[in-house]
Design a protein around this motif. Structure first.
Motif, PDB file in Angstrom:
ATOM      1  N   ARG A   1      46.196 -22.284 -41.458  1.00  0.00           N
ATOM      2  CA  ARG A   1      45.412 -22.411 -42.707  1.00  0.00           C
ATOM      3  C   ARG A   1      44.639 -23.827 -42.432  1.00  0.00           C
ATOM      4  NH1 ARG A   1      50.333 -21.908 -45.814  1.00  0.00           N
ATOM      5  NH2 ARG A   1      50.387 -24.164 -46.024  1.00  0.00           N
ATOM      6  N   GLU A   2      44.956 -24.791 -41.666  1.00  0.00           N
ATOM      7  CA  GLU A   2      44.133 -25.805 -41.443  1.00  0.00           C
ATOM      8  C   GLU A   2      42.911 -25.472 -40.503  1.00  0.00           C
ATOM      9  OE1 GLU A   2      42.902 -29.731 -41.711  1.00  0.00           O
ATOM     10  OE2 GLU A   2      44.059 -28.497 -42.698  1.00  0.00           O
ATOM     11  N   ILE A   3      43.211 -24.603 -39.533  1.00  0.00           N
ATOM     12  CA  ILE A   3      42.038 -24.229 -38.785  1.00  0.00           C
ATOM     13  C   ILE A   3      41.149 -23.434 -39.295  1.00  0.00           C
ATOM     14  CG2 ILE A   3      41.621 -22.960 -36.778  1.00  0.00           C
ATOM     15  CD1 ILE A   3      44.058 -24.067 -35.340  1.00  0.00           C
ATOM     16  N   PHE A   4      41.596 -22.359 -40.029  1.00  0.00           N
ATOM     17  CA  PHE A   4      40.999 -21.456 -41.048  1.00  0.00           C
ATOM     18  C   PHE A   4      39.753 -22.300 -41.973  1.00  0.00           C
ATOM     19  CE2 PHE A   4      40.356 -19.047 -45.052  1.00  0.00           C
ATOM     20  CZ  PHE A   4      39.578 -17.938 -44.516  1.00  0.00           C
ATOM     21  N   ARG A   5      40.570 -23.456 -42.492  1.00  0.00           N
ATOM     22  CA  ARG A   5      39.661 -24.234 -43.465  1.00  0.00           C
ATOM     23  C   ARG A   5      38.593 -24.915 -42.874  1.00  0.00           C
ATOM     24  NH1 ARG A   5      39.350 -29.322 -44.655  1.00  0.00           N
ATOM     25  NH2 ARG A   5      41.012 -29.907 -43.077  1.00  0.00           N
ATOM     26  N   LEU A   6      38.979 -25.468 -41.403  1.00  0.00           N
ATOM     27  CA  LEU A   6      38.021 -26.281 -40.815  1.00  0.00           C
ATOM     28  C   LEU A   6      36.763 -25.312 -40.538  1.00  0.00           C
ATOM     29  CD1 LEU A   6      40.185 -28.514 -38.544  1.00  0.00           C
ATOM     30  CD2 LEU A   6      38.808 -29.089 -40.419  1.00  0.00           C
ATOM     31  N   VAL A   7      37.114 -24.112 -40.165  1.00  0.00           N
ATOM     32  CA  VAL A   7      35.932 -23.037 -39.552  1.00  0.00           C
ATOM     33  C   VAL A   7      35.140 -22.900 -40.892  1.00  0.00           C
ATOM     34  CG1 VAL A   7      35.504 -20.806 -38.809  1.00  0.00           C
ATOM     35  CG2 VAL A   7      37.166 -22.228 -37.783  1.00  0.00           C
ATOM     36  N   VAL A   8      35.714 -22.626 -42.007  1.00  0.00           N
ATOM     37  CA  VAL A   8      35.008 -22.283 -43.021  1.00  0.00           C
ATOM     38  C   VAL A   8      34.302 -23.398 -43.857  1.00  0.00           C
ATOM     39  CG1 VAL A   8      35.037 -21.459 -45.543  1.00  0.00           C
ATOM     40  CG2 VAL A   8      36.651 -20.527 -43.850  1.00  0.00           C
ATOM     41  N   GLU A   9      34.706 -24.614 -43.693  1.00  0.00           N
ATOM     42  CA  GLU A   9      33.883 -25.772 -43.976  1.00  0.00           C
ATOM     43  C   GLU A   9      32.829 -26.172 -43.033  1.00  0.00           C
ATOM     44  OE1 GLU A   9      36.761 -28.616 -44.862  1.00  0.00           O
ATOM     45  OE2 GLU A   9      37.535 -27.749 -46.896  1.00  0.00           O
ATOM     46  N   GLY A  10      33.202 -25.915 -41.878  1.00  0.00           N
ATOM     47  CA  GLY A  10      32.062 -26.153 -40.794  1.00  0.00           C
ATOM     48  C   GLY A  10      31.020 -25.140 -40.902  1.00  0.00           C
ATOM     49  N   TYR A  11      31.488 -23.948 -41.354  1.00  0.00           N
ATOM     50  CA  TYR A  11      30.369 -22.916 -41.322  1.00  0.00           C
ATOM     51  C   TYR A  11      29.330 -23.138 -42.705  1.00  0.00           C
ATOM     52  CZ  TYR A  11      27.882 -18.630 -42.413  1.00  0.00           C
ATOM     53  OH  TYR A  11      27.016 -17.615 -42.988  1.00  0.00           O
ATOM     54  N   LEU A  12      30.063 -23.470 -43.626  1.00  0.00           N
ATOM     55  CA  LEU A  12      29.471 -23.856 -44.986  1.00  0.00           C
ATOM     56  C   LEU A  12      28.596 -24.998 -44.867  1.00  0.00           C
ATOM     57  CD1 LEU A  12      31.952 -22.882 -47.709  1.00  0.00           C
ATOM     58  CD2 LEU A  12      30.269 -21.474 -46.766  1.00  0.00           C
ATOM     59  N   GLY A  13      28.784 -25.857 -44.109  1.00  0.00           N
ATOM     60  CA  GLY A  13      28.140 -27.203 -43.758  1.00  0.00           C
ATOM     61  C   GLY A  13      26.953 -27.207 -43.185  1.00  0.00           C
ATOM     62  N   ASN A  14      26.834 -26.211 -42.028  1.00  0.00           N
ATOM     63  CA  ASN A  14      25.720 -25.961 -41.349  1.00  0.00           C
ATOM     64  C   ASN A  14      25.157 -24.925 -40.978  1.00  0.00           C
ATOM     65  OD1 ASN A  14      27.301 -25.234 -39.339  1.00  0.00           O
ATOM     66  ND2 ASN A  14      27.543 -27.284 -38.341  1.00  0.00           N
ATOM     67  N   GLY A  15      26.010 -23.522 -41.522  1.00  0.00           N
ATOM     68  CA  GLY A  15      25.650 -22.456 -41.312  1.00  0.00           C
ATOM     69  C   GLY A  15      25.692 -21.734 -39.821  1.00  0.00           C
ATOM     70  N   GLN A  16      26.417 -22.530 -39.056  1.00  0.00           N
ATOM     71  CA  GLN A  16      26.586 -22.091 -37.624  1.00  0.00           C
ATOM     72  C   GLN A  16      28.044 -21.882 -37.297  1.00  0.00           C
ATOM     73  OE1 GLN A  16      24.102 -21.774 -35.543  1.00  0.00           O
ATOM     74  NE2 GLN A  16      22.632 -22.450 -37.097  1.00  0.00           N
ATOM     75  N   PRO A  17      28.288 -20.814 -36.246  1.00  0.00           N
ATOM     76  CA  PRO A  17      29.759 -20.670 -35.918  1.00  0.00           C
ATOM     77  C   PRO A  17      30.539 -21.885 -35.309  1.00  0.00           C
ATOM     78  CG  PRO A  17      28.317 -18.965 -35.062  1.00  0.00           C
ATOM     79  CD  PRO A  17      27.142 -20.170 -35.594  1.00  0.00           C
ATOM     80  N   VAL A  18      31.818 -22.091 -35.404  1.00  0.00           N
ATOM     81  CA  VAL A  18      32.548 -23.248 -35.110  1.00  0.00           C
ATOM     82  C   VAL A  18      33.331 -22.512 -33.994  1.00  0.00           C
ATOM     83  CG1 VAL A  18      34.406 -24.896 -35.738  1.00  0.00           C
ATOM     84  CG2 VAL A  18      32.630 -24.123 -37.542  1.00  0.00           C
ATOM     85  N   GLY A  19      33.187 -23.458 -32.897  1.00  0.00           N
ATOM     86  CA  GLY A  19      34.038 -23.292 -31.744  1.00  0.00           C
ATOM     87  C   GLY A  19      35.555 -23.970 -31.366  1.00  0.00           C
TER      88      GLY A  19
END
Length: 347
Positions: free
Chosen positions: A14-32
Motif C-alpha cells: 500500500r505504501e509503495i502504491f501510495r508513493l507512486v500515485v502521489e508522485g505521478y499526480l505531483g509531476n505527471g511523470q512515472p516513478v522509478g
C-alpha cells in the motif's frame, strides 16, 4: 483485470502504491524504484521495491510506459487510490476567500456562472466548467422585420428586457402587412409565457382553425417559432473556461491526447450530458478516463458537483476537466465548496 479493495494489499505494498500515485499526480511523470528508495521511510532495497512494483503491475494498478523504467497508476489504480486512500485537503482560507469574493461580485447570475468557470480554471490549472441552470425565461413579444432578399429578422424580447435576434428565411416579395400580422399574433400569445408554453398554445390554436391568420402569416409564425425552438435545443448549456491550461509543459509529450481532449470540449452538448450524470449525486463525483465515454480516448478526468437553489433543488453542475493526474485531494473539496457557494446565489 482484477478489481480488489485496498485492504487486500499489505502495508508495504500500500505504501509503495501510495508513493507512486502521489508522485505521478505531483509531476505527471512515472516513478522509478530508485526514486522510491530515496524517498525515505521504506527501508527497502531497489530490488525489493521493483518486486512490489511488478506485483502491482500484475494486479492492473500500475503500468510501465515503454519510454520509461518507472511506473504510473492505471485508471483502475487511480480509482482505487481515490476511493480508498486519498486524504482530501480542505480549501485554504485564501482559496475560500477568492471563491466567495469572485462569486460575490454584483451582476446577473450569468456573470456569476462565467466567473465560477474561470475561477475554477485558475485554481485547478485545468478547464473549469459550469452547467447553466436549465430555466426558460418569460417572454414579452416577438417582432419580424424584413431584411429583404428572402430574409427576415426575428427579434425576441424577454419579460426581463433581454433581446435576442435570429435570421429566418421567408418567401421573396412578402408584403410588409403579412410580417406585421404574424408579429402581432406572436406577441399576443407570448406575453408572460415561456417559449415552450407559447409554442404549445399557438400550434393548438392554428391547428384548431380558430386563428384569423391567412396562409402566408401562418407560415411566418411557424418559421419564427421553428428558429427559436431549434435554437433552444442546440444552445449549449455549458460554460467552459481555461482550456488553454491543458497545454502545460507536461502535455507536450502527449499532444495527441490533449488534441482529442480539446476536441471533446468543443462538443459542449456532449460535455453537458456527461455532467448531467452528476446531478443526482449527493456530493462531488469523479469520472476517471474510460469511466466516461466522452473522454475515454483522451484519458481525461472530470470532477463535478451539483449545485442547488435555496429550496434544495439541483439546478446545475460545476466542475473541472483535465488529465488523469489532477490533484484530486485538493480539487474535490474545492469543487464542492464552489458548488455550495454558487448555490447560495441561485434563487
Amino acid at each position: 483485470m482484477t478489481s480488489l479493495p485496498i485492504s487486500e494489499l499489505n502495508a508495504r505494498t500500500r505504501e509503495i502504491f501510495r508513493l507512486v500515485v502521489e508522485g505521478y499526480l505531483g509531476n505527471g511523470q512515472p516513478v522509478g524504484s530508485k526514486t522510491l528508495a530515496g524517498a525515505g521511510g521504506l527501508s527497502l532495497s531497489s530490488a525489493s521495491i521493483r518486486s512490489v512494483l511488478h506485483e502491482l503491475e500484475g494486479l492492473g494498478l500500475l503500468a510501465a510506459p515503454h519510454t520509461s523504467a518507472g511506473r504510473l497508476p492505471t485508471e483502475q489504480g487511480l480509482r482505487l487510490f481515490v476511493d480508498g486512500m486519498m486524504q482530501v485537503a480542505e480549501p485554504t482560507l485564501e482559496e475560500r476567500t477568492a471563491i466567495e469574493s469572485r462569486l460575490g461580485q454584483p451582476g446577473p447570475i450569468e456573470a456569476a456562472l462565467t466567473a465560477t468557470s474561470a475561477l475554477l480554471s485558475e485554481l485547478s490549472a485545468a478547464a473549469g466548467v459550469v452547467m447553466v441552470p436549465q430555466r426558460e425565461p418569460r417572454l414579452a413579444q416577438m417582432q419580424l422585420v424584413s431584411l429583404g432578399d428572402g430574409q427576415a429578422l426575428a427579434v425576441l424580447v424577454g419579460a426581463d428586457g433581454s433581446i435576442e435576434n435570429r435570421v429566418v428565411a421567408v418567401p421573396q416579395g412578402l408584403p410588409s402587412g403579412t410580417l406585421e400580422q404574424a408579429s402581432n399574433f406572436l406577441s399576443a400569445h407570448l406575453g408572460g409565457r415561456t417559449l415552450t408554453e407559447a409554442v404549445r398554445a399557438i400550434r393548438i390554436e392554428i391547428a384548431s382553425g380558430h386563428s384569423a391568420l391567412d396562409g402566408a402569416s401562418r407560415d411566418l409564425v411557424e418559421r419564427g417559432l421553428a428558429v427559436w425552438s431549434e435554437d433552444a435545443l442546440r444552445r449549449p448549456v455549458l460554460i467552459v473556461r481555461g482550456a488553454s491550461n491543458l497545454l502545460d509543459e507536461a502535455a507536450l509529450s502527449d499532444l495527441e491526447r490533449i488534441r482529442m481532449l480539446l476536441d471533446d470540449l468543443e462538443n459542449k452538448q456532449s460535455v453537458a450530458e456527461l455532467l448531467d450524470a452528476a446531478r443526482a449525486a449527493e456530493a462531488t463525483r469523479i469520472f476517471i478516463g474510460a469511466e466516461n465515454r466522452l473522454f475515454a480516448l483522451s484519458g481525461s478526468s472530470v470532477i463535478a458537483s451539483p449545485y442547488r437553489d435555496r429550496d434544495g433543488r439541483v439546478v446545475g453542475v460545476v466542475g473541472v476537466i483535465g488529465p488523469t493526474r489532477l490533484n484530486y485531494a485538493r480539487l474535490v473539496p474545492m469543487v464542492d465548496f464552489t458548488a455550495q457557494s454558487l448555490g447560495k446565489l441561485i434563487g
